[in-house]
Scaffold this active site. Structure first.
Site, PDB file in Angstrom:
ATOM      1  CG  ASP A 129      -1.815  -1.198   1.323  1.00  0.00           C
ATOM      2  OD1 ASP A 129      -2.063  -1.830   0.277  1.00  0.00           O
ATOM      3  OD2 ASP A 129      -2.256  -1.536   2.449  1.00  0.00           O
ATOM      4  NE  ARG A 173      -6.302  -2.486   5.378  1.00  0.00           N
ATOM      5  CZ  ARG A 173      -5.510  -3.357   5.965  1.00  0.00           C
ATOM      6  NH1 ARG A 173      -4.378  -2.958   6.475  1.00  0.00           N
ATOM      7  NH2 ARG A 173      -5.845  -4.605   6.048  1.00  0.00           N
TER       8      ARG A 173
HETATM    9  O1  F6P Z   1      -2.338  -4.078   3.330  1.00  0.00           O
HETATM   10  C1  F6P Z   1      -2.192  -4.898   2.217  1.00  0.00           C
HETATM   11  C2  F6P Z   1      -3.538  -5.318   1.680  1.00  0.00           C
HETATM   12  O2  F6P Z   1      -3.322  -6.109   0.529  1.00  0.00           O
HETATM   13  C3  F6P Z   1      -4.511  -4.181   1.373  1.00  0.00           C
HETATM   14  O3  F6P Z   1      -4.221  -3.526   0.170  1.00  0.00           O
HETATM   15  C4  F6P Z   1      -5.829  -4.918   1.384  1.00  0.00           C
HETATM   16  O4  F6P Z   1      -6.911  -4.067   1.693  1.00  0.00           O
HETATM   17  C5  F6P Z   1      -5.631  -5.933   2.480  1.00  0.00           C
HETATM   18  O5  F6P Z   1      -4.240  -6.112   2.631  1.00  0.00           O
HETATM   19  C6  F6P Z   1      -6.277  -7.262   2.189  1.00  0.00           C
HETATM   20  O6  F6P Z   1      -6.096  -8.069   3.298  1.00  0.00           O
HETATM   21  P1  F6P Z   1      -6.339  -9.645   3.321  1.00  0.00           P
HETATM   22  O7  F6P Z   1      -5.186 -10.290   2.602  1.00  0.00           O
HETATM   23  O8  F6P Z   1      -6.360  -9.987   4.759  1.00  0.00           O
HETATM   24  O9  F6P Z   1      -7.625  -9.899   2.598  1.00  0.00           O
END
Ligand code: F6P
Length: 349
Positions: A129, A173
């Site tokens: 991010d 995010r």
């Molecule tokens: O923080 C990295 C990220 O890939 C964000 O861009 C995204 O919102 C989140 O993690 C997704 O998380 P998870 O892998 O827990 O679904």
């Protein structure tokens, strides 16, 4: 007796994590320090789950995505007796230092453990991010932008052949960095991000303007954290469910692209399709740039740990890797500036 460094990776996996681990282990081995993996982020320190990490274990991992030592979104401050267990297991395993590789959550815990319990910890900033202040870039970001840009390039083919609007939803995010950078690189016609919420009506107007100029296809990049915003002043986040596996209180994001695509088709009459890139952006081998940045961060973190300079994080400033305080690095999120969005907007419509 040799001194020992514990290494953990926390939060979402990210291309380049293994390159950091390799650099820390190699640099520590050179200095006569032992390294031990703390498995699955802070959970491993709460539960006392460790594995030895020597040059043999890290051989060949430089180009590998993910993390060979596992990760989780565990927050010891949210668990009954979690912090006490962390401190106890740290002592029991005979650690002299800990290197925590993570984003705002993992490093936030590191910062708090340092300031409140004097845990000898050094941080390394990772996240696709790119939203950590204190460093110009985090590793993983370049890989995510490269993957998203390649996807946009490929989607251009169908957009042009079928006279369609192609909406691409990317991660990030609450920061629109991936959307802005991949959108600029991929020549997007509209980019929607959380920080500068352009209305749905204004986005549609840009597309109409473009079609009026004779271009009958368009690319729209939307960040998962963009709030659907309307000229009436109404706005809403899409997603928003809490997750049991996330002890930092983050909700799931995703799905805004589908609704936006529908809105665009309804309002403009242009045939529209939606692609959600999702975890593809975090997967696979890191780009050379991320491998190099992760390697430099790993060397810096090892140097700080060997020198007993705790409560610090390796950071990129310009072309230099320096140390900044964990407190400063985790104080606030680094979001897209109006100046960066202006670069993107110069090509809208
Ligand atoms: O923080 C990295 C990220 O890939 C964000 O861009 C995204 O919102 C989140 O993690 C997704 O998380 P998870 O892998 O827990 O679904």
């Amino acid at each position: 007796m040799a001194k020992t460094i514990g290494i953990l990776t926390g939060g979402g996996d990210c291309p380049g994590l293994n390159a950091v681990i390799r650099a820390v282990v190699r640099a520590s081995d050179d200095q006569g320090w032992d390294c031990v993996a703390v498995l699955e982020g802070w959970r491993g320190l709460v539960e006392g789950r460790f594995e030895d990490l020597g040059p043999r274990e890290v051989s060949g991992i430089l180009p590998r995505g993910g993390t060979i030592i596992g990760t989780s979104r565990t927050n010891p401050f949210k668990m009954d007796g979690g912090v006490d267990k962390v401190l106890q297991n740290f002592d029991d395993r005979g650690f002299d230092a800990l290197i925590a590789i993570g984003g705002e959550d993992t490093l936030g815990v590191a910062s708090q453990l340092f300031s409140e319990h004097q845990l000898p910890v050094v941080g390394v900033p990772k996240t696709i991010d790119n939203d950590l202040s204190g460093t110009d870039y985090t590793f993983g970001f370049d890989t995510a932008v490269t993957i998203a840009t390649e996807a946009i390039d490929r989607l251009h083919t169908t957009a042009e052949s079928h006279n369609r609007v192609m909406v691409v939803e990317v991660m990030g995010r609450h920061a629109g960095w991936i959307a802005v950078m991949s959108g600029i690189a991929g020549g997007a016609d509209v980019i929607l991000i959380p920080e500068q919420p352009m209305t749905v009506e204004a986005a549609c107007e840009e597309l109409r303007r473009r079609h009026a100029r004779g271009k009958n296809f368009s690319i729209v990049v939307v960040s998962e954290g963009y709030e659907l915003t309307y000229a009436s002043g109404e706005s809403r986040v899409v997603g928003g469910e809490a997750r049991a596996t996330d002890q930092f209180g983050h909700v799931t994001l995703g799905g805004v692209g589908e609704i936006l695509g529908h809105e665009i088709e309804q309002r403009t009459g242009f045939e529209t399709r939606v692609t959600v890139l999702g975890h593809v952006q975090r997967g696979g081998s890191p780009t050379p740039r991320d491998r190099v940045l992760a390697t430099r961060f790993g060397l810096k973190a090892a140097e700080l740990a060997h020198a007993g300079q705790f409560g610090q994080m390796a950071a990129l400033r310009g072309d230099d890797v320096i140390a900044v305080s964990l407190e400063e690095a985790t104080a606030q999120l680094k979001t897209v500036t109006p100046e960066w969005y202006a670069v993107a907007k110069a090509f809208f419509g």
